[in-house]
Design an enzyme around this catalytic site. Structure first.
Site, PDB file in Angstrom:
ATOM      1  N   GLU A 269       0.841  -1.204   0.000  1.00 49.26           N
ATOM      2  CA  GLU A 269       0.000   0.000   0.000  1.00 49.26           C
ATOM      3  C   GLU A 269       0.877   1.254   0.000  1.00 49.26           C
ATOM      4  OE1 GLU A 269      -3.533   2.031   2.747  1.00 49.26           O
ATOM      5  OE2 GLU A 269      -1.970   0.814   3.692  1.00 49.26           O
ATOM      6  N   LYS A 344     -10.141   1.665  -1.407  1.00 46.96           N
ATOM      7  CA  LYS A 344     -10.080   1.365   0.014  1.00 46.96           C
ATOM      8  C   LYS A 344     -11.399   1.785   0.642  1.00 46.96           C
ATOM      9  CE  LYS A 344      -7.034   1.653   4.045  1.00 46.96           C
ATOM     10  NZ  LYS A 344      -5.740   2.160   4.557  1.00 46.96           N
ATOM     11  N   CYS A 378      -5.039  -2.857   3.364  1.00 49.70           N
ATOM     12  CA  CYS A 378      -4.608  -2.645   4.747  1.00 49.70           C
ATOM     13  C   CYS A 378      -5.755  -2.753   5.757  1.00 49.70           C
ATOM     14  CB  CYS A 378      -3.906  -1.300   4.851  1.00 49.70           C
ATOM     15  SG  CYS A 378      -2.912  -1.085   6.362  1.00 49.70           S
TER      16      CYS A 378
END
Length: 519
Positions: A269, A344, A378
């Site tokens: 990321e 995300k 993440c």
């Protein structure tokens, strides 16, 4: 005394194709098995044998017809009237049989009363399963009677009766045998055969999954394994002078993955934040938008590299501005030249505070030449609902590019990644950054120990870690993962978390394209 002639003790039993010469014996057996119900006409059997002869099977014992099975192939469609056998089977004529379909639909199995208790239905189910394997069909669907239900109908609903049979608290001569043959109950069908008084008109909707199925293949593959090779990059952050220097670093890893014939390579990321070392320093919010200006170069470079090095690239993640809104996006660069993207969805407090990042709204699952995959950036892996949705959509691997500054942050990602493997019977690969960027605010320190994780069961590595980097050093790990092993584990593992969810107590509900879906 002469030795016994063992031939005299042998039974002449065989599973063979049904023929029209069996018609009279077939009707006689049907009358005994389903008294009071309409029987096949000669025209039905002639049609079945003409259209799909290999799907019409029987068991012969000592020259007598002892059991039979009828089926056809269809393309699976959730909207099809699977509860209506007359519609699905063309009222027994099977003129809707589709040789290019992916589902074997079982019309009927019957066993002559004189031969019951000999597990003849198992022989027929095994023969049907072999048809599925030989023709590379994804599943077998059947509707099964529950002839023992009438004895309990006063005390139990049909659903309660089925649950007790599944729990082995009750025995049903049909459903118990079907469960023993690997079928799972998918639903209850009322008014299936109103004339079936023993079942009170009910039937079960059951499915058997072909673990040898290869999506898109025109024939059966004889592989015992179905492996893919992935490369995970643990990337060291360092100052760069320009985009070309960043690209040179990335190409080294792409070349390495290609040399090892990898199918996928995963970057971390926001490893692109090292590009902030070559632009004028500014406040974090403006810096993130400045970084987003590199996106066209980023896309051009990785698209070319994926094709050049013949590897599917999960390009970590990059800041992108869309409609004046800043997003954190991971791109999938296919080696066929295609590009997919995953926003995300969950934004950390730090990202929101320092960068001003906004959240995405949809869980994507991507079809690749090596199966279906998902990407969770993440923080997203720390929310189990997202992986539930991805697994429901068919993902077999979740790729997790992450970027954490402390060991505590890394451990949150790692432990949640391992939990997702166990909960959903899939693989998870995580890739993080190491090294420092002293002059880049909110991206100055990094901690990572990248890895590839598996379900925790006997067929996998003892600690459920397929491969793992040493912490905080720039390196790669390369490992083969077996999708076939994963499918078998999901269906027959020591524990079956996916199948054993208590969906009557809880379920995941999500919104997509204006519609509501449940997992």
């Amino acid at each position: 005394m002469e030795p016994l002639d063992l031939k005299q003790f042998e039974w002449k039993i065989k599973v063979r194709p049904l023929t029209i010469d069996d018609f009279d014996a077939l009707v006689e057996m049907e009358q005994l098995c389903f008294p009071g119900m309409p029987t096949w006409g000669r025209e039905h059997i002639e049609s079945q044998l003409a259209i799909f002869p290999e799907g019409q099977l029987c068991v012969e014992i000592e020259g007598r017809l002892a059991a039979s099975s009828s089926s056809l192939i269809l393309e699976f469609d959730p909207s099809l009237e699977w509860h209506n056998w007359k519609a699905v089977a063309d009222d027994g004529f099977i003129r809707n049989h589709n040789p290019k379909g992916d589902t074997l639909y079982g019309i009927e199995i019957m066993v002559h009363p004189e031969f019951r208790g000999m597990k003849l239905s198992r022989r027929l189910y095994d023969a049907r399963k072999e048809v599925c394997r030989q023709k590379n069909l994804g599943q077998m669907i059947i509707a099964g009677r529950i002839p023992g239900y009438h004895q309990h109908a006063d005390a139990l609903s049909a659903r309660e009766y089925i649950e007790k049979v599944v729990e082995k608290a009750l025995y049903d001569q049909v459903l118990t045998a079907q469960l023993a043959n690997g079928f799972s109950v998918q639903g209850l069908i009322p008014n299936y055969l109103p004339s079936d008084t023993a079942s009170c008109g009910y039937a079960t909707y059951l499915e058997w999954a072909n673990l040898d199925y290869v999506r898109g293949a025109k024939r059966r593959f004889h592989h015992t394994v179905e492996q893919i090779r992935i490369c995970v990059v643990q990337y060291q952050m360092r100052s760069v002078k320009n985009f070309d220097e960043f690209a040179q670093q990335c190409e080294f890893f792409l070349d390495t993955a290609s040399d090892y014939k990898c199918d996928f390579i995963l970057f971390p990321e926001l490893f692109t934040t090292q590009l902030l070392s070559c632009v004028e320093p500014t406040r974090p919010g403006q810096a993130a938008r400045r970084l987003a200006e590199f996106t066209p170069q980023f896309l051009d470079f990785f698209t070319e590299m994926a094709v050049k090095y013949n590897v599917n690239v999960i390009g970590g993640s990059q800041f992108v501005v869309e409609h004046d809104t800043l997003y954190n996006i991971s791109y999938l660069f296919g080696r066929d030249g295609t590009i997919g993207k995953q926003y995300k969805i969950h934004i950390t407090p730090s990202e929101r505070k320092w960068w001003g990042v906004s959240s995405g709204e949809r869980v994507e699952v991507f079809d690749t030449d090596c199966g279906r995959i998902a990407i969770q950036i993440c923080y997203d892996i720390e929310f189990p609902e997202l992986t539930r949705i991805a697994a429901q959509k068919g993902a077999q691997i979740v790729f997790v590019p992450f970027n954490t500054d402390t060991r505590h942050g890394y451990l949150r990602v790692r432990h949640c990644a391992q939990a997702r493997c166990i909960e959903n019977h899939l693989y998870v690969a995580i890739s993080g950054c190491t090294g420092n960027l002293p002059f880049v605010e909110n991206a100055d320190i990094h901690y990572a120990q990248s890895g590839i994780f598996t379900p925790a069961d006997v067929e996998f590595a003892r600690d459920a870690v397929a491969a793992e980097c040493n912490p905080n050093v720039e390196t790669v790990i390369i490992h083969d993962l077996d999708f076939e092993q994963l499918r078998r584990h999901r269906e027959g593992g020591s524990v079956q978390n996916w199948h054993d969810r208590r969906r009557e107590l809880y379920r995941v509900v999500y919104q997509e394209d204006g519609k509501s879906f449940e997992v």
